[in-house]
Write a protein that holds these residues in place. Sequence first.
Motif, PDB file in Angstrom:
ATOM      1  N   LYS A   1     -10.084   3.077 -12.491  1.00 34.70           N
ATOM      2  CA  LYS A   1      -9.883   4.040 -11.297  1.00 34.70           C
ATOM      3  C   LYS A   1     -11.122   3.596 -10.207  1.00 34.70           C
ATOM      4  O   LYS A   1     -10.688   3.638  -8.976  1.00 34.70           O
ATOM      5  CB  LYS A   1     -10.751   5.342 -11.690  1.00 34.70           C
ATOM      6  N   GLY A   2     -11.877   2.414 -10.572  1.00 37.01           N
ATOM      7  CA  GLY A   2     -12.794   2.110  -9.504  1.00 37.01           C
ATOM      8  C   GLY A   2     -11.990   1.089  -8.752  1.00 37.01           C
ATOM      9  O   GLY A   2     -12.356   0.717  -7.701  1.00 37.01           O
ATOM     10  N   TRP A   3     -11.117   0.410  -9.272  1.00 38.24           N
ATOM     11  CA  TRP A   3     -10.134  -0.591  -8.556  1.00 38.24           C
ATOM     12  C   TRP A   3      -9.254   0.060  -7.612  1.00 38.24           C
ATOM     13  O   TRP A   3      -8.612  -0.759  -6.820  1.00 38.24           O
ATOM     14  CB  TRP A   3      -9.287  -1.487  -9.535  1.00 38.24           C
TER      15      TRP A   3
ATOM     16  N   PRO B   1       0.679  -1.148  -0.180  1.00 41.06           N
ATOM     17  CA  PRO B   1       0.020   0.054  -0.079  1.00 41.06           C
ATOM     18  C   PRO B   1       0.881   1.298   0.063  1.00 41.06           C
ATOM     19  O   PRO B   1       2.063   1.196   0.378  1.00 41.06           O
ATOM     20  CB  PRO B   1      -0.782   0.048   1.368  1.00 41.06           C
ATOM     21  N   GLU B   2       0.147   2.411  -0.530  1.00 43.29           N
ATOM     22  CA  GLU B   2       0.814   3.616  -0.541  1.00 43.29           C
ATOM     23  C   GLU B   2       2.259   3.741  -1.205  1.00 43.29           C
ATOM     24  O   GLU B   2       2.950   4.222  -0.522  1.00 43.29           O
ATOM     25  CB  GLU B   2       0.967   4.110   0.906  1.00 43.29           C
TER      26      GLU B   2
ATOM     27  N   THR C   1      -5.032   7.163  -4.080  1.00 43.89           N
ATOM     28  CA  THR C   1      -4.313   6.786  -5.085  1.00 43.89           C
ATOM     29  C   THR C   1      -4.628   7.126  -6.589  1.00 43.89           C
ATOM     30  O   THR C   1      -4.005   7.706  -7.190  1.00 43.89           O
ATOM     31  CB  THR C   1      -4.216   5.112  -5.119  1.00 43.89           C
ATOM     32  N   ALA C   2      -5.974   7.175  -6.666  1.00 39.70           N
ATOM     33  CA  ALA C   2      -6.589   7.648  -7.928  1.00 39.70           C
ATOM     34  C   ALA C   2      -6.324   9.201  -8.131  1.00 39.70           C
ATOM     35  O   ALA C   2      -5.984   9.548  -9.122  1.00 39.70           O
ATOM     36  CB  ALA C   2      -8.005   7.486  -7.913  1.00 39.70           C
ATOM     37  N   ASN C   3      -6.159   9.916  -7.102  1.00 44.92           N
ATOM     38  CA  ASN C   3      -5.767  11.283  -7.174  1.00 44.92           C
ATOM     39  C   ASN C   3      -4.489  11.554  -7.484  1.00 44.92           C
ATOM     40  O   ASN C   3      -4.042  12.719  -7.815  1.00 44.92           O
ATOM     41  CB  ASN C   3      -6.308  11.970  -5.738  1.00 44.92           C
ATOM     42  N   LYS C   4      -3.784  10.631  -7.532  1.00 44.88           N
ATOM     43  CA  LYS C   4      -2.128  10.787  -7.894  1.00 44.88           C
ATOM     44  C   LYS C   4      -1.900  10.700  -9.313  1.00 44.88           C
ATOM     45  O   LYS C   4      -0.836  10.534  -9.730  1.00 44.88           O
ATOM     46  CB  LYS C   4      -1.631   9.570  -6.952  1.00 44.88           C
ATOM     47  N   VAL C   5      -3.056  10.288  -9.782  1.00 44.47           N
ATOM     48  CA  VAL C   5      -2.799  10.076 -11.398  1.00 44.47           C
ATOM     49  C   VAL C   5      -3.390  11.144 -12.222  1.00 44.47           C
ATOM     50  O   VAL C   5      -4.226  11.627 -12.077  1.00 44.47           O
ATOM     51  CB  VAL C   5      -3.646   8.835 -11.902  1.00 44.47           C
ATOM     52  N   GLU C   6      -2.264  11.369 -13.393  1.00 47.35           N
ATOM     53  CA  GLU C   6      -2.792  12.517 -14.213  1.00 47.35           C
ATOM     54  C   GLU C   6      -2.878  11.666 -15.557  1.00 47.35           C
ATOM     55  O   GLU C   6      -1.936  10.917 -16.003  1.00 47.35           O
ATOM     56  CB  GLU C   6      -1.486  13.394 -14.249  1.00 47.35           C
TER      57      GLU C   6
END
Length: 445
Positions: free
Chosen positions: A276-278, A253-254, A283-288
């Motif tokens: 994104k639902g997985w 994690p993390e 974590t999802a907010n770290k994705v661009e």
Amino acid sequence: MTTDVTEAVGAMNIKTSGSVDRDQLTNNGDATEEAKLRGRLVRPESKKETSPYDWGIPGELTNAEFDCFMKFREQVEGRGGEFRETVYSFGEEEGESYALCRWLRARKFVYEDVIKMVEEATECRKKARSHGFYPEPVDALGCDVNVFITQYPQFYTGNAKNGAVLFISKPGVLNVDGMECITTIDGILKYHWHAMIHDFGKRLRAKKAEDPNFKRFECFCVLDLDHLTTAQLSSRSLAITKEQSFIDSLCFPETMSKMIILNAPRFFAASWRLIKGWLDARTANKVEVISSRSAGEKRLRELIDEDVLPSDYGGKFTDSNDILKSNIPSGMTRQNSKLFYVRSYISHVVDVKADEKLEVLIFTNSNSGGKISITNADNKHVPAIVEGVELKHNGDEEGILPPTNINLTPSTQLTGPANYKIKIESNSSRLSSSRFLILTNYYPK
């Protein structure tokens, strides 16, 4: 999305460990020692509220979060064994406070949820642990890792500006059919365990040894979707992604610092909503997700030094395709692979230079199989070098048992200068096709 250690040292008590971080304390219940630890981990009241990226890390905790930390710490040391190994999956080098806070952040410092997560992760990794997390990738995949990389290009290279290990993956050129000719979903997941424990972990510890101030054991991921088609987003490829994401989210994690998704096609938006639902929300907010190549390269240069970033991503380091081509066994000069869908027969001509010799391997998951021949393409009057060799898969075609392969030139490698023709004649009817992957390895003569 990948150490030289096959066993964690989790069962060791902090008092006897020789590689503890400075923030590790003897668990003797001394109120003074606890006060010192609180002073290091808790955010001072005078300090402004931390950014979302730094939430929950040592030095930024609230008093309530620190109390949860101490309670979790007592459980980790009290249980020891596999429970502790799970928490310290990358080794003692990560340091107590940062290792424990990774798990606590993953469950928002809800103590009961954290304990449940570690217990579930301990169970999830039990089988892989019993095999030493597959220290040899060939034992995990059933083929050499460089062969796997030809079908799913991915590699680690240096570190981002924040110290996170840089990982570049190219799902846009992922060849699912090719992968199924050389390995199975189970093999890919076993390799994922190898990559996380024996490769990624090793790089984290190396960075820590180089820079003692490196604390956050995280990865900076670049996913290049250039050339991605809807056909590649099949149930098979999504199943692989889902299983890998599950392992990472539960057992590591993390550990994602940032993910930049480059060259994203328009249709990817719908798939991203699914993927994104997985992932958990933080974590999802770290994705661009960036569709423009120029915008993507600009963003990468903001986050990665140019001398680390490959030239085809806007940096000054070696082109990523050259990095991948160099990922071949020692002594080999080059390697090529090509997947064929054979209905009746196919012919594939390969060129061998004057200073080279050639090795030919064929992989298939076809139960009907086929017959393989190799001839000199420059001189038809020369007898066949390999003639009518039968190759078929003796297992299933559903990906349960590893595919079958054969080395056609185990002792008589083909020498140059010459052109050689590899012919595959399918045993199946013309109403169906069989998949064969031809791998050609080149060595100095």
